[in-house]
Every structure is written in structure tokens, then in C-alpha cells.
Design an enzyme around this catalytic site. Structure first.
Site, PDB file in Angstrom:
ATOM      1  N   GLY A  54       0.809  -1.208   0.000  1.00 30.87           N
ATOM      2  CA  GLY A  54       0.000   0.000   0.000  1.00 30.87           C
ATOM      3  C   GLY A  54       0.843   1.258   0.000  1.00 30.87           C
ATOM      4  CB  SER A  55       0.221   4.601  -1.418  1.00 34.71           C
ATOM      5  OG  SER A  55       0.318   4.130  -2.743  1.00 34.71           O
ATOM      6  N   GLY A  56       1.555   5.272   1.233  1.00 38.25           N
ATOM      7  CA  GLY A  56       1.561   5.866   2.558  1.00 38.25           C
ATOM      8  C   GLY A  56       2.727   5.447   3.418  1.00 38.25           C
ATOM      9  CG  HIS A  57       3.519   1.888   4.276  1.00 41.95           C
ATOM     10  ND1 HIS A  57       3.176   2.097   5.588  1.00 41.95           N
ATOM     11  CD2 HIS A  57       2.576   1.075   3.749  1.00 41.95           C
ATOM     12  CE1 HIS A  57       2.063   1.425   5.850  1.00 41.95           C
ATOM     13  NE2 HIS A  57       1.675   0.809   4.756  1.00 41.95           N
ATOM     14  CG  ASP A 110       0.129  -6.984   0.701  1.00 38.40           C
ATOM     15  OD1 ASP A 110      -0.190  -6.328  -0.301  1.00 38.40           O
ATOM     16  OD2 ASP A 110       0.438  -6.462   1.779  1.00 38.40           O
ATOM     17  CG  HIS A 219      -1.448  -0.816   7.819  1.00 42.44           C
ATOM     18  ND1 HIS A 219      -0.977  -2.105   7.799  1.00 42.44           N
ATOM     19  CD2 HIS A 219      -1.069  -0.244   6.649  1.00 42.44           C
ATOM     20  CE1 HIS A 219      -0.344  -2.319   6.656  1.00 42.44           C
ATOM     21  NE2 HIS A 219      -0.379  -1.206   5.944  1.00 42.44           N
TER      22      HIS A 219
END
Length: 333
Positions: A54-57, A110, A219
Site C-alpha cells: 500500500g501507499s503511505g509508507h 497481499d 497501519h
């Protein structure tokens, strides 16, 4: 919500445009809008390395595509898995005729999407093998290690796997190096504040002022204890105690990675690393590879994660090998 964004629902797409504009020497677009590949595939065919998440990492996951690391990346929405079609397209981009190693973290979405993508690749005649990172000691007991999350230890897995592929090793050897890295890696984080997914507009969890959550996930998954905020020395001791109790360390060299979770000043990361280094050396453990910075973040979460990898001669060699990417560059020796 004070953020540097336009449309909250378009953050990922617009961010990718900026990444491609800033790093055309490292990353290139593909026919799939959520898959990026190495700009330079290199002259010699080798085993392909794929990751995704996921994005944001950021800089994970796209920040570790480049020479000596990954060849392609599948990109999900903020804190969400890439689709099976994205992973499949990434496998196709990374394939150079010698098979593909998919190295990713242990999360339900995932796992499901990678498994579907591997089946799609098999129909193409493409062999894909996987290693699932599970380095987070706080997310399950040692007896149930298969349920642990993959966190910043993934970076060292990508480094070792990418270096082994660059050496010209076959797919089994690349998978073996990646698996060895994760088997010898343990991580844990401490969260000091929550973060906000732009499309939600409000924090998706809570950390009360004056408290810290030990073992928090990237998260906002619950940790193992909520404690009063402690001095950095005590934070280092708490994290090291959990890591060292989970895997037998002592009398050997290790790699240490200290990552901010998005909002922690670099000054504070180095301050904490100093305590970690001192405590390891007091136990006759020598940090020979040291990484301090924002390597695997969680939007604007305040906090820190600690990763320690036990080394042998092979892993030491692979971590020293040259690599270049947005998130990690190693000059080589």
C-alpha cells in the site's frame, strides 16, 4: 486536515506523477498505472525481483526499485494491497527469462492477491517464487511466527535478494538469500501519535497524549502495551529487549535499521540509535551495517521502528553490495 494534497481520492495517482518526474533515472511507468519498473533493466539477464504494498509508507515500496534491489513494484491505495492484476503486471515487467522472486510483507490482502497473481503468471509460463516477510515480533508469538507482520525488515530482504540476483544467482538461490535474511531479522515499533488517511479525513486510531504504544503496526494495528512516554534510552531498551529475547544474538555482527514512522525528526532517530548501538555493544553484538532515517513510514505517524538482522558471511556480503534507489543507496566496496 492540513495536508499538502489536492483531491484526497487522487493522492496516490498524483504522488506517482511526482515520483516519476523526480526520478526518471531510476523509475519508469508501464502499461499498468499502478506498476513501476526500473528505468534501466541492465545489460545482463537476471532473476527479477518484485515487491508491492500500500501507499503511505514511502519510500516503501517504490523507493526500493533500482540497481541491486527490486526490478518492479505493484502499488496499492493508501494502506491497501495492490490488486492481483497489479502484481501480475509487475511480474511480467520484472521477468527476464530466469524467473521472478516476489518479496513482500505478511498481510491478508497481499497474501491473497500475490497468490492469485502467481497463478496468473503460471498460465503465462512464468515461474514466480515468494518469500513473505514476518519480522514484527510484537504481532504474534514465536510459536505462531507465520502470523507475524512484515515491517521494515523487508528492506534488508530486498537488499539481500537484489544483490544475489545481481550476482547472477538462479531463482532458488535468490529466494534462499531473501528467506535467510528474514529468518535472521526481527523488528518492533513504538507509536507516539496517530495518522490520517487522506480520503478518511480523520485519524484511524488513537494514541492518547503522554502515552506510547509498543509494538504498533504500520497501519495502526494494536501493539502489545500502552505505556507512559519514556525517555529515548528506555524506548531503545524496551525494543531491544523484545528483539533480543526472540532470536539468539550475541558475539556476532548485525545490521541495524532505525526508521522513523513519518513525523519523527531525524535528530531524534539518531539520538535513539546511539542508545541502541551502545546497548548492543555491551552485549558483545557489533552493528556493522547501520541505517538511520525514514525507510518505512506510516504517513505522518510520530514514532520509530527498530530492526536487527543477525549476519553471516553471505548476508554481510549481500548488504555491502552496491545498490541505488530512492530509499536506499549503497556505494559498495
Amino acid at each position: 486536515m492540513n495536508r499538502v494534497i489536492n483531491d484526497p481520492d487522487q493522492v496516490t495517482e498524483e504522488s506517482l506523477l511526482g515520483v516519476l518526474a523526480a526520478h526518471p533515472d531510476l523509475l519508469a511507468r508501464t502499461d499498468h498505472p499502478r506498476v513501476l519498473r526500473r528505468a534501466d533493466k541492465g545489460a545482463t539477464p537476471r532473476v527479477g525481483i518484485v515487491t508491492g504494498g500500500g501507499s503511505g509508507h514511502e519510500p516503501a515500496f517504490l523507493g526500493y526499485v533500482g540497481p541491486g534491489l527490486c526490478d518492479a513494484v505493484a502499488i496499492g491505495e493508501v494502506f491497501a494491497s495492490p490488486t492481483a492484476k497489479s502484481f501480475h503486471a509487475a511480474f511480467q515487467q520484472a521477468d527476464q527469462g530466469l524467473g521472478v522472486a516476489c518479496l513482500y510483507g505478511n498481510y491478508a490482502g497481499d497474501n491473497m492477491n500475490v497468490k492469485m497473481a502467481v497463478k496468473l503468471a503460471a498460465k503465462d509460463g512464468l515461474r514466480v517464487e515468494t518469500v513473505v516477510a514476518n519480522d514484527d515480533v510484537a504481532s504474534a508469538s514465536a510459536e505462531e511466527a507465520q502470523h507475524r507482520r512484515g515491517v521494515a525488515g523487508e528492506i534488508l530482504m530486498w537488499k539481500a535478494g537484489g544483490a544475489r540476483a545481481a550476482e547472477g544467482a538462479d531463482l532458488d538461490a535468490v529466494i534462499g538469500a531473501a528467506r535467510k535474511t528474514i529468518e535472521n531479522t526481527r523488528s518492533i515499533g513504538i507509536g507516539l501519535s496517530a495518522c490520517t488517511i487522506p480520503a478518511n479525513g480523520k485519524p484511524n486510531f488513537t494514541i492518547e497524549p503522554g502515552t506510547m504504544e509498543v509494538g504498533i503496526g504500520h497501519h495502526g494495528e494494536h501493539g502489545i502495551a500502552v505505556l507512559p512516554v519514556a525517555p529515548a534510552r528506555e524506548m531503545a531498551g524496551i525494543m531491544l529487549e523484545k528483539i533480543l529475547a526472540d532470536l539468539e544474538y550475541g558475539g556476532e555482527n548485525v545490521a541495524v535499521l532505525v526508521s522513523g514512522l513519518g513525523a519523527t525528526p531525524l535528530m531524534e532517530l539518531y539520538l535513539l540509535y546511539g542508545h541502541v548501538d551502545e546497548m548492543l555493544r555491551a552485549r558483545n553484538i557489533t552493528p556493522t551495517h547501520r541505517f538511520v532515517g525514514n525507510y518505512f513510514t506510516s504517513l505522518e505517524m510520530m514514532g520509530v521502528s527498530l530492526t536487527v538482522t543477525r549476519l553471516d558471511g553471505e548476508l554481510d556480503r549481500l548488504l555491502r553490495a552496491p545498490a541505488r534507489s530512492i530509499g536506499l543507496t549503497v556505494a559498495g566496496e
